[in-house]
Design an enzyme around this catalytic site. Sequence first.
Site, mmCIF file in Angstrom:
data_model
loop_
_atom_site.group_PDB
_atom_site.id
_atom_site.type_symbol
_atom_site.label_atom_id
_atom_site.label_comp_id
_atom_site.label_asym_id
_atom_site.label_seq_id
_atom_site.Cartn_x
_atom_site.Cartn_y
_atom_site.Cartn_z
ATOM 1 N N GLN A 1 0.477 6.355 1.741
ATOM 2 C CA GLN A 1 0.607 5.152 2.549
ATOM 3 C C GLN A 1 1.342 5.426 3.858
ATOM 4 O O GLN A 1 0.983 4.895 4.911
ATOM 5 C CB GLN A 1 1.342 4.061 1.764
ATOM 6 C CG GLN A 1 0.539 3.457 0.633
ATOM 7 C CD GLN A 1 -0.655 2.649 1.112
ATOM 8 O OE1 GLN A 1 -0.669 2.119 2.208
ATOM 9 N NE2 GLN A 1 -1.680 2.572 0.270
ATOM 10 N N SER B 1 6.053 17.488 4.883
ATOM 11 C CA SER B 1 5.233 16.616 5.737
ATOM 12 C C SER B 1 5.685 16.594 7.188
ATOM 13 O O SER B 1 5.020 15.997 8.037
ATOM 14 C CB SER B 1 5.256 15.175 5.186
ATOM 15 O OG SER B 1 4.684 15.113 3.910
ATOM 16 N N HIS C 1 5.690 -2.457 -1.796
ATOM 17 C CA HIS C 1 5.680 -2.818 -3.218
ATOM 18 C C HIS C 1 6.989 -3.544 -3.488
ATOM 19 O O HIS C 1 8.036 -3.200 -2.923
ATOM 20 C CB HIS C 1 5.552 -1.559 -4.071
ATOM 21 C CG HIS C 1 5.556 -1.796 -5.547
ATOM 22 N ND1 HIS C 1 4.953 -2.882 -6.149
ATOM 23 C CD2 HIS C 1 6.098 -1.071 -6.577
ATOM 24 C CE1 HIS C 1 5.106 -2.813 -7.455
ATOM 25 N NE2 HIS C 1 5.809 -1.724 -7.737
ATOM 26 N N SER D 1 -28.798 -1.295 -18.691
ATOM 27 C CA SER D 1 -29.907 -1.596 -19.601
ATOM 28 C C SER D 1 -29.554 -2.771 -20.508
ATOM 29 O O SER D 1 -28.374 -3.101 -20.704
ATOM 30 C CB SER D 1 -30.225 -0.371 -20.463
ATOM 31 O OG SER D 1 -29.166 -0.139 -21.388
#
Length: 334
Positions: free
Chosen positions: A30, A55, A110, A254
């Site tokens: 994110q 990073s 969050h 199906s």
Amino acid sequence: MKTNDIFYDKDGDLSKLEGKTVAILGFGSQGHAHALNLKDSGVDVVVGLREDSSSREKASSAGLEVLSIRDAASKGDIVMILLPDEKQADIWNEDIVDGIAEGNLLMFAHGFAIHFDQIVPPPGVDVGMVAPKGPGHMVRRQYEEGSGVPCLMAVGKDDTGTAHDLVLAYAIGIGGGRAGVIETTFKDECETDLFGEQAVLCGGTTELVRAGFDTLVEAGYDPRLAYFECLHELKLIVDLMYEKGIQGMRYSISNTAEYGDLTRGPKVITDDTRKAMKQILTDIQSGDFAKEFIAESKAGNENFDRLRQEGKDHKVEVVGAELRDMMPWIDTEF
């Protein structure tokens, strides 16, 4: 403002972010998407990472200013915390809280840390949430293609009276306003997210797959056939539901499969299963799960690591790895 409103680009004002610096703490799935999308939307962005973070080079190469977490938090007028849930409280106390000034907006993707009081923001600081309903790579790709991923937004604390406009502007900046931004609360986002992960998306699905695989293998069937029927083909069904809903999926399969779905599904998901789901939700609502998860992390994750290893050692993983080698179109990197 009542919750469950849906906002689009026309309902907000990206210019509310002008003159403000947004600090993105973390550059994972994110984090990279939020930072790059905001940057491309003309927002002043800095990224906060540990000095030893792998990073840092990636963020710098993308043209982003990279600082320590402490310095980024101090520089940001809006500070988005995109760090692992179990680590947020410790990092907040060690590196973030001292840099959060009155009038700042503290953001999350969050509701865990706020809803379960892992982080208690100081007076005068606004609290908001923008939670894209898709992984970071999709948030980035959809933005680059001129579209967006739907987002949830919430305002947990509005001491300045400007939080709602800023949170919506942030959602628009990452592309959420192109698809729709649904207003909710920290409580509802957090509890439904945890429940979905535990009862359906992750816990429920993985245990159902392994139980089906084990049932066929224990009955003497070729494990490769069991893998295809209980795991590999799950994607086909999920994709149909994702695109068309449950009834659309049933229309596409199906008659044999549909009849088996309608008559045998309730024999698997029984009243006892539904009671177990309600207990999972109760444990989330009471905070018992959050306490257990945080305690596990503080204890060194011994049980967590054991469970992870048991999952890796399951026969479905061994068979699956061999079969996926036969399917070069599958991306096996993670």
